[in-house]
Design a protein around this motif. Structure first.
Motif, PDB file in Angstrom:
ATOM      1  N   MET A   1       0.848  -1.193   0.000  1.00  0.00           N
ATOM      2  CA  MET A   1       0.000   0.000   0.000  1.00  0.00           C
ATOM      3  C   MET A   1       0.886   1.246   0.000  1.00  0.00           C
ATOM      4  O   MET A   1       1.848   1.325   0.743  1.00  0.00           O
ATOM      5  N   GLN A   2       0.539   2.185  -0.854  1.00  0.00           N
ATOM      6  CA  GLN A   2       1.302   3.432  -0.952  1.00  0.00           C
ATOM      7  C   GLN A   2       0.870   4.370   0.180  1.00  0.00           C
ATOM      8  O   GLN A   2      -0.323   4.558   0.407  1.00  0.00           O
ATOM      9  N   VAL A   3       1.857   4.949   0.880  1.00  0.00           N
ATOM     10  CA  VAL A   3       1.498   5.869   1.956  1.00  0.00           C
ATOM     11  C   VAL A   3       1.267   7.259   1.380  1.00  0.00           C
ATOM     12  O   VAL A   3       1.978   7.695   0.477  1.00  0.00           O
ATOM     13  N   ASN A   4       0.228   7.930   1.875  1.00  0.00           N
ATOM     14  CA  ASN A   4       0.011   9.317   1.485  1.00  0.00           C
ATOM     15  C   ASN A   4      -0.561  10.082   2.682  1.00  0.00           C
ATOM     16  O   ASN A   4      -0.815   9.502   3.740  1.00  0.00           O
ATOM     17  N   SER A   5      -0.751  11.382   2.494  1.00  0.00           N
ATOM     18  CA  SER A   5      -1.159  12.219   3.625  1.00  0.00           C
ATOM     19  C   SER A   5      -2.488  11.772   4.214  1.00  0.00           C
ATOM     20  O   SER A   5      -2.727  11.902   5.404  1.00  0.00           O
ATOM     21  N   GLU A   6      -3.345  11.236   3.374  1.00  0.00           N
ATOM     22  CA  GLU A   6      -4.673  10.852   3.863  1.00  0.00           C
ATOM     23  C   GLU A   6      -4.615   9.582   4.698  1.00  0.00           C
ATOM     24  O   GLU A   6      -5.341   9.449   5.666  1.00  0.00           O
ATOM     25  N   ASN A   7      -3.759   8.650   4.305  1.00  0.00           N
ATOM     26  CA  ASN A   7      -3.864   7.337   4.943  1.00  0.00           C
ATOM     27  C   ASN A   7      -2.735   7.005   5.917  1.00  0.00           C
ATOM     28  O   ASN A   7      -2.718   5.911   6.459  1.00  0.00           O
ATOM     29  N   LEU A   8      -1.798   7.955   6.159  1.00  0.00           N
ATOM     30  CA  LEU A   8      -0.649   7.623   7.007  1.00  0.00           C
ATOM     31  C   LEU A   8      -1.081   7.012   8.333  1.00  0.00           C
ATOM     32  O   LEU A   8      -0.594   5.960   8.733  1.00  0.00           O
ATOM     33  N   LEU A   9      -2.013   7.660   9.024  1.00  0.00           N
ATOM     34  CA  LEU A   9      -2.409   7.167  10.342  1.00  0.00           C
ATOM     35  C   LEU A   9      -3.419   6.025  10.265  1.00  0.00           C
ATOM     36  O   LEU A   9      -3.719   5.403  11.270  1.00  0.00           O
ATOM     37  N   PRO A 107       3.843  12.667   3.062  1.00  0.00           N
ATOM     38  CA  PRO A 107       2.974  12.935   4.200  1.00  0.00           C
ATOM     39  C   PRO A 107       3.792  13.518   5.362  1.00  0.00           C
ATOM     40  O   PRO A 107       4.900  13.043   5.635  1.00  0.00           O
ATOM     41  N   VAL A 108       3.248  14.516   6.013  1.00  0.00           N
ATOM     42  CA  VAL A 108       3.914  15.146   7.162  1.00  0.00           C
ATOM     43  C   VAL A 108       2.949  15.123   8.344  1.00  0.00           C
ATOM     44  O   VAL A 108       1.790  15.541   8.206  1.00  0.00           O
ATOM     45  N   LEU A 109       3.424  14.608   9.470  1.00  0.00           N
ATOM     46  CA  LEU A 109       2.633  14.555  10.697  1.00  0.00           C
ATOM     47  C   LEU A 109       3.243  15.548  11.679  1.00  0.00           C
ATOM     48  O   LEU A 109       4.248  15.253  12.321  1.00  0.00           O
ATOM     49  N   PRO A 110       2.668  16.735  11.808  1.00  0.00           N
ATOM     50  CA  PRO A 110       3.269  17.730  12.678  1.00  0.00           C
ATOM     51  C   PRO A 110       2.873  17.515  14.136  1.00  0.00           C
ATOM     52  O   PRO A 110       1.749  17.110  14.416  1.00  0.00           O
ATOM     53  N   GLY A 111       3.795  17.824  15.029  1.00  0.00           N
ATOM     54  CA  GLY A 111       3.529  17.710  16.455  1.00  0.00           C
ATOM     55  C   GLY A 111       2.819  18.949  16.980  1.00  0.00           C
ATOM     56  O   GLY A 111       3.164  20.071  16.610  1.00  0.00           O
ATOM     57  N   ILE A 112       1.847  18.705  17.837  1.00  0.00           N
ATOM     58  CA  ILE A 112       1.152  19.817  18.514  1.00  0.00           C
ATOM     59  C   ILE A 112       0.900  19.398  19.963  1.00  0.00           C
ATOM     60  O   ILE A 112       0.888  18.208  20.288  1.00  0.00           O
TER      61      ILE A 112
END
Ligand code: 3PG
Length: 220
Positions: A1-9, A107-112
């Motif tokens: 499966m290809q990872v992208n911004s929508e499906n990373l998590l 895909p980028v997962l920013p910390g908050i």
């Protein structure tokens, strides 16, 4: 499966946060996680070995997605991309990092850890965030409170998560995935005890599966 911004998590309920001190540990470590049921990992850019570790995993381990964590500057962002990272995780969010992520195909997962950071991220189009440091920032009560004003956002809490509390986090509707370093401690890596890492991974996967099945959500 290809990872992208929508499906990373959506690809995992558990994101291993991995510090690698010895680059020769990279491939067996990734194989041990895969064997235990987790085919994705975040290698943190906190050691001189980290970038080469990412490259080796990318080139030598099939069926595993490798990203870079602790991306705290634009230089580190570029170095992570150059090393072959398939996604980027940051511990916090600045306008410069937010823009770099918005411009990147990765895909980028920013910390908050607070409402204003989520609002900054939303201005750049993000809707999935690492909640860091999770336990020190209020843990589950804080996530429940943030779900009020930010009902369309999903989180990967990280920092203080382990086998003892991962299921409690995963039962929250706003939590898509939990992250942590407990699966891959440096002492087990140093001993070459890949079986122990696989066993920890299997235990974590079983706990996560129980929680997500109760919720009727998520996959692992
Ligand atoms: C991170 O960078 O996400 C944290 O260092 C992981 O936190 P933990 O070591 O408490 O799992």
């Amino acid at each position: 499966m290809q990872v992208n911004s929508e499906n990373l998590l959506e690809m995992t309920s558990i994101m291993p946060v991995v510090e690698i001190a010895d680059v020769d540990c990279a491939v067996p470590l990734a194989e041990a996680l895969k064997q235990g049921g987790i085919a994705i990992l975040e290698v943190v850019l906190r050691t001189p070995a980290s970038l080469e570790a990412i490259s080796r995993i990318r080139q030598e381990v099939t069926g595993v997605i490798v990203g870079a964590g602790t991306v705290t500057s634009l230089d580190k962002f570029q170095a992570a991309v150059d090393a072959g990272s398939e996604f980027i995780v940051t511990p916090g969010l600045t306008p410069a990092i937010a823009q770099a992520g918005a411009d990147s195909p990765l895909p980028v997962l920013p910390g908050i850890s607070r409402a204003s950071d989520i609002m900054l991220g939303q201005e750049y189009g993000y809707r999935a965030f690492k909640f860091f440091p999770a336990e020190a920032s209020g843990g589950i009560p804080a996530l429940k409170a943030l779900a009020g004003p930010f009902g369309d956002v999903v989180f990967c809490p990280t920092g203080g998560i382990g086998l003892h509390n991962l299921a409690d986090y995963l039962r929250l509707p706003s939590v898509a995935c939990v992250g942590g370093s407990w699966l891959t401690p440096l002492d087990l890596q140093g001993q070459g005890d890949w079986q122990a890492i696989t066993q920890r991974t299997e235990e974590a996967v079983a706990a996560a599966r129980g929680a997500t099945q109760e919720e009727g959500t998520g996959a692992i």
